[in-house]
Design an enzyme around this catalytic site. Structure first.
Site, PDB file in Angstrom:
ATOM      1  N   TYR A  64       0.846  -1.195   0.000  1.00  0.00           N
ATOM      2  CA  TYR A  64       0.000   0.000   0.000  1.00  0.00           C
ATOM      3  C   TYR A  64       0.879   1.242   0.000  1.00  0.00           C
ATOM      4  CZ  TYR A  64      -3.656  -3.303   1.490  1.00  0.00           C
ATOM      5  OH  TYR A  64      -4.522  -4.363   1.593  1.00  0.00           O
ATOM      6  N   HIS A  96       0.110 -11.890   1.416  1.00  0.00           N
ATOM      7  CA  HIS A  96      -0.904 -11.109   0.713  1.00  0.00           C
ATOM      8  C   HIS A  96      -1.469 -11.860  -0.487  1.00  0.00           C
ATOM      9  CE1 HIS A  96      -2.028  -6.621  -0.103  1.00  0.00           C
ATOM     10  NE2 HIS A  96      -3.043  -7.434  -0.328  1.00  0.00           N
ATOM     11  N   GLY A 148     -17.439   0.739  -1.873  1.00  0.00           N
ATOM     12  CA  GLY A 148     -18.260   1.940  -1.843  1.00  0.00           C
ATOM     13  C   GLY A 148     -19.598   1.804  -2.519  1.00  0.00           C
ATOM     14  N   PHE A 149     -19.762   0.794  -3.376  1.00  0.00           N
ATOM     15  CA  PHE A 149     -21.040   0.645  -4.078  1.00  0.00           C
ATOM     16  C   PHE A 149     -22.180   0.364  -3.106  1.00  0.00           C
ATOM     17  CE2 PHE A 149     -24.347  -1.989  -5.964  1.00  0.00           C
ATOM     18  CZ  PHE A 149     -24.744  -1.195  -7.026  1.00  0.00           C
TER      19      PHE A 149
END
Length: 353
Positions: free
Chosen positions: A64, A138, A222-223
């Site tokens: 990130y 990851h 976010g949807f």
């Protein structure tokens, strides 16, 4: 700033005694993927606010930024904050120069022992800590037997550099092979009302083995909070522009799902995002969703999902909506790094360097 912890219950992940807040905080969007990095001071305030409210599982990764999110978390934990949290970070993905395009970079997966150790020690330094609470692979390196990677992670546990081991986006068979070398405490995966393919094999495997589940993107990037509006005013570097199910041709269909969720949320007296999070919370006491946010107001709303009660009828209604989703949750580039492509070779094929 909140002065005392709210009533955020604790849950146990895995069978090794790892206890975390029932809802965590995904920190990726503070530094990468969802537009430009946010100001450090604002994000440090948000992180500390979350901790004071009882949200203590902080989730980050070396990729990130890369690296900048771990540095940010390290800054936030200075001054006595470290002992108040359960700290999760990850290794295994690295940006490397693309041989086919010298002006571009691509993600490569690494799981060889030397890389595992080097990555862990670098994360410890960036975070400014002596030990990582849970260290995830990851993405699985399909060139390296999982037993080899786990062997080095086991050494890091024995040395006190990490407490618990996790995996992310991984095949059920790989989970079993890894767990046979050292107990896996948690598997991180995408799980939400509109992303449920993990329920067929991965979730049952985790529960059979006593492995906790950490659900990322529980709000559908976010949807499930904003519906089609999530795509308004995105910057060019926002990776949601590459997600098939968020593209216009699929959005016209998927927004019907959002409308149905909004209707149910209205009946329950909550927002659609709170309803989506409550659904994840109701999937079991071994599940910890880690919604990300960069706004304190959104954090408060996310926390309120912990107090929402859903009936079996509510759950059934929500789960029926998943069958109406159109489009993949990742674009072609990201799909190369998901669990569908995470099997590793047998241990017998490994030749140490």
């Amino acid at each position: 700033m909140a002065s005392s912890a709210l009533n955020v219950r604790k849950i146990k992940l895995g069978s090794q005694g790892f206890e975390v807040s029932a809802q965590g905080l995904g920190c990726m969007g503070m530094s990468i993927s969802y537009g430009p990095p946010k100001p450090d001071d604002d994000m440090i305030e948000l992180i500390r606010y979350a901790i004071n409210c009882g949200i203590t599982l902080l989730d980050t990764s070396d990729i990130y930024g890369p690296f900048t999110n771990e540095i940010l978390i390290g800054k936030a934990l200075k001054g006595g904050w470290r002992e108040k949290v359960e700290l999760a970070t990850k290794f295994g993905l690295k940006f490397v120069e693309d041989d086919n395009n010298t002006n571009n970079y691509k993600l490569e997966k690494y799981g060889d022992p030397a890389y595992v150790r080097k990555a862990c020690e670098a994360s410890l330094e960036r975070l400014g800590v002596d030990c990582i609470d849970i260290y995830y692979q990851h993405r699985v390196d399909t060139r390296v037997p999982i037993e080899v990677t786990m062997g080095e992670l086991k050494k890091l546990v024995e040395e006190g550099k990490i407490k618990y081991i996790g995996l992310s986006e991984v095949f059920p068979s790989t989970i079993r092979r890894a767990h046979a070398i050292h107990p896996i405490t948690a598997v991180q995966l995408e799980w939400s009302v509109w992303c449920r393919d993990v329920e067929e094999e991965i979730i049952p495997t985790c529960r059979e083995l006593g492995i906790g589940i950490v659900a990322y993107s529980p709000l559908g990037r976010g949807f499930l909070s904003l519906g089609a509006k999530v795509m308004d005013n995105l910057t060019d570097d926002d990776f949601r522009k590459t997600i098939p199910r968020l593209q216009q041709e699929n959005m016209e269909y998927n927004k019907i799902l959002f409308e149905k969720m909004t209707n149910l949320a209205t009946k329950k007296g909550c927002t659609t995002s709170q309803l989506a999070l409550a659904w994840v919370h109701h999937k079991g006491d071994d599940v910890c969703p880690i919604p990300g946010t960069t706004k304190i107001e959104n954090l408060k709303q996310n926390m309120e999902a912990l107090s929402i009660i859903l009936t079996p009828e509510d759950m059934a209604e929500l789960e029926s909506l998943a069958y109406e989703v159109m489009g993949d949750s990742y674009g072609p580039m990201q799909s190369e790094n998901t669990w569908q492509n995470s099997e590793t070779p047998p241990l017998s094929s490994w030749k140490p360097k």
